[in-house]
Design an enzyme around this catalytic site. Sequence first.
Site, PDB file in Angstrom:
ATOM      1  N   GLY A  88      48.712  -5.182  19.235  1.00  0.00           N
ATOM      2  CA  GLY A  88      50.069  -4.916  18.768  1.00  0.00           C
ATOM      3  C   GLY A  88      50.247  -5.241  17.296  1.00  0.00           C
ATOM      4  N   ASP A 248      43.389 -10.675  28.822  1.00  0.00           N
ATOM      5  CA  ASP A 248      43.274  -9.988  27.528  1.00  0.00           C
ATOM      6  C   ASP A 248      42.796 -10.947  26.442  1.00  0.00           C
ATOM      7  OD1 ASP A 248      46.008 -10.849  28.312  1.00  0.00           O
ATOM      8  OD2 ASP A 248      46.440 -10.546  26.191  1.00  0.00           O
ATOM      9  N   ASN A 249      42.722 -12.224  26.761  1.00  0.00           N
ATOM     10  CA  ASN A 249      42.196 -13.190  25.797  1.00  0.00           C
ATOM     11  C   ASN A 249      40.814 -13.678  26.209  1.00  0.00           C
ATOM     12  OD1 ASN A 249      44.532 -13.003  24.286  1.00  0.00           O
ATOM     13  ND2 ASN A 249      45.506 -14.768  25.240  1.00  0.00           N
TER      14      ASN A 249
END
Length: 474
Positions: A88, A248-249
């Site tokens: 993002g 996602d990390n």
Amino acid sequence: MKLNFDNPYAKLGDAFSAKMSPRPLPNPRMVSINRLGADLIGLDPDALSSDAALQFFSGAEMIDGADPLAMVYAGHQFGGYSPRLGDGRGLLLGQVRGAEDKLWDLHLKGAGPTPFCRGADGRAVLRSSIREYLASEALHHLGIPTTRALCLIGSDEPVMREKLETAAGLIRLSESHVRFGTFEYFSYTDQHDQLKQLADYVLEIHYPDLASDPSPYDRMLMEVAGRTAEMIAQWQAFGFAHGVMNTDNMSILGQTFDYGPYGFMESFDPGYICNHSDPGGRYAFNQQPNIGLWNCLALAHALKPLILPGTIEHMRGYYQTRFFERYHGLMNGKLGLGDVQDGDPELVDRLLTLMEDHRLDYTIFFRGLSDPASRAAQNTTAFKDWYAAYDTRLALEQTTPEQRLHSMQARNPKYILRNYLVQTAIEQAEQGDFAEVDRLLILLQNPFDDQPDMQAYAAEPPDWGRHLEVSCSS
Ligand code: AMP
Ligand code: MG
């Protein structure tokens, strides 16, 4: 400025990313450079101070060979599935061949809004950029697999979080920005051709030895799980809490990735929650090993179209084996003990319980374990009993006390990135003074060495620094 670009990720095609230029950081200033990072990508460290470097890394002007893009991914966040995340506010500026031909992603975090920004501003604040910059280098020098950092760029763009702050840019170096969530995205949108394409990419670039295996995807999953388990074993041994172990990390290379509200354990508390945005403690310190497995299972489910049915159960056992072997080995090393013998894990557990009961500083206690003066300070009956058991166990070792001291000092750091240290550096940086950021960067490059001028940095935190709250806001 010239870099040796080779951008295989950009060649995967439109399904994988959105190509776009960064939104330049206004009035940029190179506020800290990591010379070791420059070495990794084959760049003269002095070139980082050039105007060309500032223009490129602040997003103002792309150099030859850069091909910036925002990667798409999904992920399980705090247990719930978010079907479409993506970069993002970060862009992969390009991939660079550095020393030994190794491929490094150059990622600008804070590059402005992208098609995946979900209405947010696309920026990263100075505070969180400093936190990642310092922590990633600190973990690397503790020997924990992690992304790295190249430089930090300041700006005067105001950004609103809980209060008004300023934007910054962090150039992150990583061997890969493929996340567990990248696989989840392609799997759960039923893009199975792209799922396979991504797996083939990861095999070719990162696991070339597995690519010719008869079951390469199964082997890859096992290797990712094993590396993740060992990384988390290292977190536990050094007292590091990541804070936001969303899928996602989680890096496909088992490297510490995406630093937010992390924390190093000070007064020992197994239930330590470093992230103020995690009141339920899903990512508490003692949950990390289980969450790591949970995340590997999420990856395994995403890979189901490519793997054999039995692989997931194998992976579960393999993760646990790799975790415990590494963890017990590391803890034995901290105690100055060699190979793990029957009773050693219990000896460690008893010690950790005592440390919790006595609220001992995790890093200082282990660093002092080989020092008779610090032993004398723990004079409760329970501690004396533990020391007696420890001495009995030590007597089975073949090493001399000098060898043991040497080895324990190489395994128990003197300096860690305490929350109050990073907070002090942030507050000074917010006033325009980056000297403390640089001082911490250099200090933490040698966390195991006694640095005579830096004794104060090895002390327990002052009262104001014990309960600082850090949240997901960044
Ligand atoms: P993080 O908590 O930093 O891992 O971010 C989770 C997701 O939110 C990622 O996809 C980020 O790119 C995105 N994100 C976080 N902060 C911002 C922001 N200020 N602007 C745009 N996207 C953001
Ligand atoms: Mg993230």
